[in-house]
Design a protein around this motif. Structure first.
Motif, short mmCIF file in Angstrom:
data_model
loop_
_atom_site.label_atom_id
_atom_site.label_comp_id
_atom_site.label_asym_id
_atom_site.label_seq_id
_atom_site.Cartn_x
_atom_site.Cartn_y
_atom_site.Cartn_z
N THR A 743 0.82 -1.21 0.00
CA THR A 743 0.00 0.00 0.00
C THR A 743 0.86 1.26 0.00
OG1 THR A 743 -1.70 -1.19 1.23
CG2 THR A 743 -1.85 1.21 1.21
N PHE A 917 -9.29 -4.60 -3.54
CA PHE A 917 -9.06 -3.35 -2.81
C PHE A 917 -10.39 -2.71 -2.37
CE2 PHE A 917 -5.97 -3.89 -6.29
CZ PHE A 917 -4.86 -4.21 -5.53
N LYS A 939 -8.65 1.60 1.25
CA LYS A 939 -9.45 0.78 0.36
C LYS A 939 -10.58 1.58 -0.28
CE LYS A 939 -8.61 -3.96 1.78
NZ LYS A 939 -9.24 -5.28 2.07
N HIS A 987 -5.82 3.55 -4.92
CA HIS A 987 -6.01 2.34 -5.70
C HIS A 987 -7.08 2.54 -6.78
CE1 HIS A 987 -3.68 0.51 -2.44
NE2 HIS A 987 -3.46 -0.50 -3.28
#
Length: 1018
Positions: A743, A917, A939, A987
């Motif tokens: 991450t 994710f 996330k 993400h």
């Protein structure tokens, strides 16, 4: 290994001795006062009054004595010394490095490789008298002194004659002063004028002048020998002893003479120096003979030929000029000036001098003074004793008591009782204007003048025969012309250039056989003058650069005087012969361009580098006073390549943008503790910059060591550049492994993009299906090369290894520029998203690509988003805009269905991409959802997907359209979507970029920073 430069004595804190500055008791290294002391260096105590860890500067610290053996001593850096202390001396510090390729290990390879000259090996070294003064005087005193000096003063008169000599001495004196300054600015090696010019102005000037200067000296041997042979043939003719005919006799005598001179030269510098002393004695006797002869009462025969003893009326009659046969002041000056050359005879053997820095200024300037006074003294003596015209008839006397009024041009002779009035009607054979043998007639003993003529010619020929090979050898040792490396080898204790002697001998014989050097003579004089001009310019240039390294010990010079001398030399070149001057310049320019193109691998710290640096600083400062204008905008790229060779595609694309017209920085971030990464940073600086230069990429390399990639990139973006010369575009590769990376790595990558916008950078991201990083391929290639080197004894295996290496190197076709050059008529597909970048950067960069040679056949197709029912109107508006911006294009496509939802397969692919994710908090309780968001704030939440559903659909839909319309394109350029800071998760943003460019040809994402880069105003 132990480093000799590291002082083990200073491992512990210093122990201060009791001095007048400190009256307390002494203590040991642990602070106790037990009276124990470590060893104290007397030199340090005498300088500071107490012991320290630092040594007093010593000549040995600045001398690379190891260079003689092929290894050079290097000083350890402070960082290396710190590591020694931190690790208790358990690491090794490099103390030597190998010399550059092609070095023969001789001291001449580097100025700092000086070793004390103790002459224990029997090497012959000369002082300033024998090595410089004698040689310069012999070279300056030529046949002009005995044959043409009287004619020069007859034509110009002694008034302008003094100007001729003075002007010649001004040229040589100014050059001597400039040479003195240059040669006292550091150790002088062998090579004479070539060495002085090349180390000052660089290999381009030095290499060009060195070659023609060596050639000029070689041809000068033939000139002087032919002059000697002509004098001998004249004697043979007087005594009716011609062997074949005059021309062939000159060739025979000349060839025999040069063979004898070659034998003296090859025998060694010591024998050559002894021969020079003998010739100097003969020459001095001949000069004294002239002065003595002017005081001996003239015989009737001498009076009939125009020689009388000192007479004021003759002296005043010879004051004004009397130019004849089309001669002018400049033509007479052109004939005399070559006699003043020869001041570099001592410098040409600078490698054989005991102390060139001391010998060259003293010997050269004193030689100029002595020879100048000698020329002037001899000429004035002749002007006071010899009339311009005489019949040579002893019967042309005036009878005693005859009442004749003396007037006209022969008044002085008339008052002496001689009637030379017939010379006004017809030409006479005697007098200073007509007889080149005046010095023989004036002298006390005529044959001594003939001997002096022999001595002058042979000494000059011998000096040139020694100078040419020495200069040529120095030139070849520097390997500026690789084809001439054969002549660099020396022989014997004095490193004699035997091969150079043979080459000089061949050139000399070739021109002796011609036996007519009237055409080549002015070219040779111009070659010498070109050398003088560059020596003067070198002194001016070094002074003008104001480099701290310019510290000549000789202080009696002036930069503007040197510049005047350079201009004066160039002017004299045209005065002597204009076409020879043009030919000299043409040859020098050709050689200069050749050396510049070849780029020899040398670095002598020339003043050219210093002036380039000063100019760069001044130009950079001048730019800061002018505001940026949109018309002058040009891409200046900071490219995150890591090591440049690891990502050649990214580097080549950036180079296509900047080429030779913009700034390109290739940057690398070393992540890790500073103590561990700093060594890699320092080691890679020069290595990577050299790689860029070798690959002819006009780019700079910069590196930083930081704890994180983002922090390092942020430091680079803030600190890179100089004034207006700073990057405005950040280029980086697409992070293909974002789904498997941790991450922190994804956050760092996206954070770099946000930072770029914060620092007002435009952004370019390049994605290629093959990937950008080829470091693993390079590593494999290096391993293959190593194995091939180990197995080179076996021919078959060596060939196999070579073929594998060639095949492996072809993987560089990943390089974008190479890919794009494979086909003819390339199609450059250009796609703009609905939210067009307001800066126009997405239009400007593709246009710049089409102006490059590799992209000149590319066609640019424009895709724009349109509204249903407005296709033609949107196309017309875009066409009008492009025409105003003067950007050529092949076609414009308006897509009016861009807002449609993507098909199910494409959407499924996107959902699979982001599935790992996602939080999926919508299907969970409120408490659990809050806990998930708190534990995994990075996330993708369901609320976020709902908020940005339209933008997500757009990226997926754009990918479908690109695959439909641009699948066969060689390069696709798309406006890069922007993620709202703090609203779009990292993400999700990476998923947008990934789905937008997935399964496409090389794709470039571009985003400006809302700064204008295009304008249609003039």
């Amino acid at each position: 290994m132990e480093n000799d430069a590291y002082d083990r004595i200073g491992d512990e804190p210093p122990n201060y001795e009791e001095t007048s500055f400190s009256g307390g008791t002494t203590s040991n290294g642990n602070g106790t006062g037990n009276g124990e002391h470590r060893a104290v260096r007397p030199s340090v105590v005498s300088a500071f009054g107490h012991d320290t860890l630092d040594r007093v500067p010593n000549i040995d610290f600045y001398r690379n004595a190891g260079s003689v053996s092929g290894n050079r001593a290097v000083r350890p850096s402070l960082q290396e010394l710190h590591d020694v202390f931190q690790k208790n001396g358990r690491i090794s510090v490099t103390t030597t490095v190998e010399d550059r390729e092609g070095s023969d290990g001789t001291p001449s390879d580097d100025v700092e490789s000086v070793i004390p000259l103790d002459n224990k090996d029997g090497t012959v070294r000369f002082g300033w008298i024998k090595g410089v003064l004698v040689r310069c005087m012999l070279n300056i005193w030529g046949v002009m002194l005995f044959i043409r000096l009287s004619w020069v003063f007859g034509q110009a008169g002694w008034g302008l004659g003094i100007v001729v000599i003075a002007l010649s001495c001004v040229v040589t004196t100014v050059t001597g002063l400039s040479m003195s300054a240059i040669c006292t600015n550091g150790v002088v090696r062998g090579g004479g004028a070539y060495y002085l010019i090349s180390r000052s102005l660089g290999p381009e000037f030095g290499g060009s002048i060195g070659l023609i200067f060596a050639f000029a000296n070689a041809v000068a041997v033939a000139m002087y020998v032919v002059g000697f042979a002509e004098t001998v043939v004249d004697l043979l003719k007087e005594n009716d002893a011609i062997m074949i005919d005059e021309l062939n006799d000159i060739r025979i005598i000349g060839c025999i003479s040069v063979v004898l001179l070659l034998g003296i030269s090859v025998a060694g510098m010591e024998w050559e120096a002894k021969a020079q002393i003998g010739l100097l004695i003969i020459l001095l006797i001949a000069i004294v003979n002239v002065f003595v002869g002017t005081g001996i009462p003239a015989s009737t025969d001498k009076k009939s030929k125009g020689f009388f003893n000192y007479d004021a009326k003759i002296f005043m009659e010879n004051l004004p000029p009397n130019f004849r046969d089309g001669e002018t002041f400049f033509s007479v000056f052109a004939i005399f000036f070559p006699a003043a050359t020869g001041i570099l005879a001592g410098a040409n053997i600078s490698g054989d001098l005991k102390d060139a820095q001391d010998a060259l200024p003293k010997g050269t300037l004193l030689a100029i003074l002595i020879t100048g006074v000698t020329y002037l003294g001899v000429a004035l003596c002749v002007s006071a004793t010899v009339v311009r015209d005489a019949t040579g008839n002893i019967n042309d006397t005036i009878a005693i008591g005859m009442d004749m009024f003396c007037n006209g041009t022969n008044t002085a002779a008339c008052e002496q009782g001689w009637n030379f009035s017939s010379c006004d009607v017809s030409s006479c054979k005697f007098g200073s204007m007509n007889n080149f043998q005046v010095m023989t007639m004036v002298s006390g003993f005529g044959p001594l003048i003939t001997a002096g003529t022999f001595s002058a010619t042979l000494s000059s020929a011998l000096a040139s025969l020694v100078s040419a090979p020495k200069v040529f050898q120095a030139l070849c040792k520097d390997n500026i012309y690789t084809a001439l490396k054969f002549f660099a080898k020396g022989h014997g204790k004095n490193n004699e250039p035997i091969r150079g002697y043979v080459l000089t001998f061949i050139i000399a014989v070739a021109f002796i056989i011609i036996a007519d050097l009237n055409i080549i003579a002015p070219i040779i004089s111009n070659f010498f003058l070109a050398s003088y001009a560059l020596i003067n310019f070198s002194c001016f240039h070094a002074s003008y650069a104001k480099s701290p390294g310019w510290r000549p010990a000789y202080r009696y010079y002036n930069m503007w005087l040197s510049l005047f001398g350079a201009v004066l030399c160039c002017g004299v070149m045209f005065v002597i012969n204009w076409w020879a001057a043009l030919l000299t310049y043409a040859i020098e320019i050709f050689l200069y361009v050749y050396v510049t193109v070849k780029k020899p691998n040398v670095n002598w710290g020339s003043s050219t580098q210093a002036v380039t640096f000063v100019s760069a600083v001044n130009n950079a400062l001048s730019l800061t006073g002018v505001e940026d204008h949109v018309k002058n905008f040009r891409p200046q790229c900071m490219v995150l390549t890591g090591a440049p060779k690891n990502r050649p595609a990214l580097l080549d694309l950036a180079h296509c943008f900047t080429k030779n017209y913009g700034l390109c920085l290739t940057c690398e971030v070393f992540v890790g503790p500073r103590t561990e990464t700093l060594t890699d940073v320092n080691a890679g600086m020069e290595k990577n910059q050299m790689w860029l230069n070798k690959k002819k990429r006009k780019a700079f390399y910069a590196a930083v060591a930081c704890d994180s990639f983002r922090q390092g990139t942020e430091n680079l973006m803030q600190a890179s550049g100089l004034g207006r010369l700073k990057p405005n575009i950040l280029m980086m590769g697409f992070k293909k492994d974002w789904r498997t990376a941790d991450t922190a790595g994804v956050q760092s990558y996206v954070g770099v993009l946000h930072d770029a916008f914060d620092f007002e950078y435009g952004t370019v991201v390049l994605r290629m299906n093959q990937g950008l990083d080829i470091s693993h391929i390079i590593k494999a290639q290096e391993e293959m090369e190593r194995e091939a080197q180990e197995q080179k004894d076996l021919e078959k295996e060596s060939c196999l290894s070579h073929s594998l290496i060639v095949c492996l190197s072809h993987t560089h076709t990943l390089c974008l520029s190479h890919c794009l050059s494979l086909a003819h008529g390339l199609s450059l597909s250009h796609c703009l998203s609905l939210s067009v970048c307001g800066s126009g950067l997405t239009l400007l960069l593709p246009y710049i690509l089409t102006t490059r040679k590799k992209f000149k056949d590319c066609k640019m197709r424009i895709f724009i988003a349109g509204q249903p029912g407005r296709v033609e109107q949107d196309r017309h508006e875009m066409k009008s805009l492009l025409e105003k911006f003067r950007i050529k294009y092949a076609d414009i496509h308006v897509i009016d269905d861009i807002t449609q939802n993507p098909n199910s397969n494409s959407w499924k692919m996107f959902e699979d991409m982001i599935e790992p994710f996602r939080l999926h908090e919508g299907s969970k309780s409120t408490t659990l959802a809050e806990a998930l968001r708190k534990d995994n704030p990075w996330k993708i939440s369901d609320a976020e997907l709902d908020t940005f559903e339209e933008k997500t659909n757009l990226q997926v839909r754009l990918n479908e359209l690109l695959q439909e319309n641009s699948r066969a394109a060689n390069l696709i350029i798309v406006s890069m979507p922007i993620a709202r800071l703090g609203s779009v998760s990292d993400h999700l943003y990476m998923a947008w970029l990934d789905i937008l460019t997935k399964n496409l040809p090389p794709t470039m994402l571009i985003r400006g920073n809302h700064k204008s880069v295009l304008t249609f105003y003039s």
